[in-house]
Design an enzyme around this catalytic site. Structure first.
Site, PDB file in Angstrom:
ATOM      1  N   ASP A  75       0.867  -1.063   0.039  1.00  0.00           N
ATOM      2  CA  ASP A  75       0.110   0.059  -0.126  1.00  0.00           C
ATOM      3  C   ASP A  75       0.909   1.203   0.139  1.00  0.00           C
ATOM      4  O   ASP A  75       1.998   1.191   0.326  1.00  0.00           O
ATOM      5  CB  ASP A  75      -1.004  -0.058   1.229  1.00  0.00           C
ATOM      6  CG  ASP A  75      -2.048  -1.038   0.891  1.00  0.00           C
ATOM      7  OD1 ASP A  75      -2.365  -1.170  -0.004  1.00  0.00           O
ATOM      8  OD2 ASP A  75      -2.789  -1.104   1.882  1.00  0.00           O
ATOM      9  N   LYS A 116      -3.568   3.529  -2.211  1.00  0.00           N
ATOM     10  CA  LYS A 116      -4.425   4.586  -2.616  1.00  0.00           C
ATOM     11  C   LYS A 116      -3.727   5.950  -1.962  1.00  0.00           C
ATOM     12  O   LYS A 116      -3.186   5.949  -0.951  1.00  0.00           O
ATOM     13  CB  LYS A 116      -5.827   4.198  -1.894  1.00  0.00           C
ATOM     14  CG  LYS A 116      -6.736   5.343  -2.070  1.00  0.00           C
ATOM     15  CD  LYS A 116      -7.940   5.336  -1.026  1.00  0.00           C
ATOM     16  CE  LYS A 116      -8.593   4.118  -1.285  1.00  0.00           C
ATOM     17  NZ  LYS A 116      -9.857   4.056  -0.269  1.00  0.00           N
ATOM     18  N   MET A 148      -6.582   8.893   9.735  1.00  0.00           N
ATOM     19  CA  MET A 148      -6.797   9.247   8.319  1.00  0.00           C
ATOM     20  C   MET A 148      -7.704  10.599   8.375  1.00  0.00           C
ATOM     21  O   MET A 148      -8.726  10.880   7.613  1.00  0.00           O
ATOM     22  CB  MET A 148      -7.511   8.373   7.718  1.00  0.00           C
ATOM     23  CG  MET A 148      -6.610   7.177   7.401  1.00  0.00           C
ATOM     24  SD  MET A 148      -7.422   5.704   6.709  1.00  0.00           S
ATOM     25  CE  MET A 148      -8.466   5.045   8.289  1.00  0.00           C
TER      26      MET A 148
END
Length: 506
Positions: free
Chosen positions: A39, A61, A176
């Site tokens: 990732d 991402k 996040m």
């Protein structure tokens, strides 16, 4: 490693950023992997633990934009495992904490693929610790709530019960949540959270790029707007934030915030990388040398089969010692053949490598260069020496010894080649000005580094501080057009790191 048996999927947590927070179990699976899917927030330096043959696939991402949809990732895990391969799914932090690890394992299990789960150090605890904020404290917080600050459905709100969250008295941690910080603060205040509640936002936690902002619910939005706080960031809310002035440590380390490029070859870089990490630096591993066997072993074999004709044996590097010892075994000889030979080495690490073989070292010069070794060799006229070294090296040592009346047989023990190290990530960091120091531990590291990076990057390279292990390497760098800022008094890797620390400390 792939075979006809059914493969497996191994879900590995890579930790929050600092490579030292990867678990031993995680490292072992990386070393065995046939395929790795990783990732965006995985430290790419972790991939150095993989085999050369491992297939590495980026599926990350960034800023909400996926390079591969979740269903595609699931299918890729399954298809690669069905080829009989060990597939490591590498995720930042812990894969079962807002990492979609559960979804991926469900898909793998449904497909009948065996799986293993390796937990990781979550960013919740890792980043908080590196920011110097204990998440619980007997006198301040006995509960901890971990909440996602992102919204996968691309709607303005985050789907949580704000009234219940705001009513909690312990520590709140939002993952996040950098882009949603104004929304998070607005909701907490609306549902009764005290505007004086302490809050910390930690960006790029556990890395040399870590930055921490501290405020209150009443002030943090303005601070964030002013300083343009961007992801990745962790938000900690609660009275424990007030302990930071007492318990912070990482951002006070002597090389904190400095990114140092390590150009040594893989198996010799670990101790240097570990020491830089201990000092708070971010080591950027960019190996520019690979050592392989010489094209022709016959000169070495001939010398090894006639060791009795020599009075002295000279090693100029650890690599020379290693390849010499390995070849001795291959031709069915051992260290007893070295009886009566005086052994000369350049540098303490080379001497240590010889002693590790159970062989006594007779001479290690005060300065760790060929010139110093020459000065320490007296009354050698008529004596014969075997010099086991790289196929291409400076000629000053054999030339000077011959002038002193010695007979010198130079035999290649190994050769250095240019590895296929990709320079893309380094180029980005150099161009962005986020590389502070580039280290060179030999002339060949200078030459190969410039060959791998190319002329276009030279202006960006010149903006970084250049640190060379000694005067010979320094001269090579200067001839190549680099301004050398740091050279230690002793020509060792340990002294080089000390000199880098002293340079920034003063």
């Amino acid at each position: 490693m792939a075979n006809s048996n059914k493969g497996k999927v191994v879900l590995v947590g890579a930790g929050p950023g600092d490579i030292g927070l990867l678990t031993l179990n995680g490292k072992q699976w990386l070393e065995k992997a046939d395929v790795i899917l990783y990732d965006h927030l995985v430290n790419p330096d972790i991939l150095r633990f993989t085999q050369k043959s491992t297939e590495v696939i980026y599926v990350g991402k960034k800023a909400g934009v996926a390079s591969m949809e979740q269903e595609e990732i699931n299918q890729l895990l399954i298809s690669k495992a069905r080829e009989g391969k060990t597939v490591v799914r590498l995720k930042g932090g812990d894969p079962f904490l807002f990492g979609r690890g559960g979804e991926e394992i469900q898909a793998v299990q449904k497909a009948g693929i065996p799986f293993v789960i390796v937990p990781g150090v979550t960013s919740v605890t890792g980043v908080a610790a590196y920011a110097g904020i204990p998440l619980t404290h007997r006198n301040l917080s006995s509960t901890l709530s971990i909440i996602t600050g992102s919204n996968e459905k691309k709607q303005g709100d985050i789907h949580i019960d704000w009234e219940k969250i705001a009513a909690r008295s312990g520590t709140l941690v939002f993952l996040m949540g950098a882009r949603k910080l104004p929304l998070i603060v607005e909701k907490l205040l609306r549902f009764g959270k005290n505007p004086d509640t302490p809050i910390a936002v930690v960006q790029w936690g556990t890395t040399a790029r870590q930055k921490t902002w501290v405020g209150t619910l009443g002030t943090i939005v303005e601070i964030s707007a002013q300083d343009k706080i961007l992801p990745p960031a962790l938000t900690i809310i609660g009275e424990v934030v007030n302990l930071r002035p007492v318990t912070e440590w990482y951002e006070h380390l002597p090389l904190f915030g400095k990114t140092v490029v390590v150009t040594r070859k893989g198996d010799q870089a670990e101790s240097m990388i570990d020491r830089l990490r201990e000092l708070g630096a971010e080591p950027f591993f960019f190996p520019v040398i690979e050592t392989i066997a010489p094209d022709d072993w016959s000169p070495m074999d001939n010398a090894l089969n006639n060791l009795s004709q020599y009075q002295g044996l000279i090693f100029t590097s650890v690599n020379g010692v290693r390849f010499f010892a390995e070849r001795l075994k291959v031709i069915d000889q051992d260290i007893r053949e070295l009886k009566g030979l005086r052994v000369f080495t350049i540098g303490p690490k080379t001497a240590e490598a010889v002693r590790d073989l159970g062989i006594r070292v007779d001479v290690v010069p005060e300065n760790f260069v060929a010139e110093s070794l020459i000065e320490s060799m007296k009354n050698i006229e008529g004596q014969r020496f075997l010099l086991a070294r790289a196929a291409v090296a400076r000629e000053i040592l054999p030339e000077q010894l011959r002038k002193m009346g010695a007979i010198v047989d130079v035999v290649p023990a190994y050769q250095t080649i240019l590895p296929d190290t990709p320079a893309d990530e380094l180029a980005k960091r150099l161009t962005a000005g986020s590389i502070d120091v580039i280290t060179f531990t030999s002339s060949s590291t200078v030459t190969n580094f410039l060959a791998l990076t190319g002329e276009k990057l030279l202006p960006a390279i010149k903006k970084a501080k250049i640190a060379c292990i000694g005067p010979v390497t320094e001269k090579t760098a200067q001839v190549a057009g680099l301004n050398v800022d740091i050279v230690p008094e002793q020509y060792t890797v340990s002294s080089l790191i000390d000199a880098i620390e002293a340079y920034f400390h003063h």
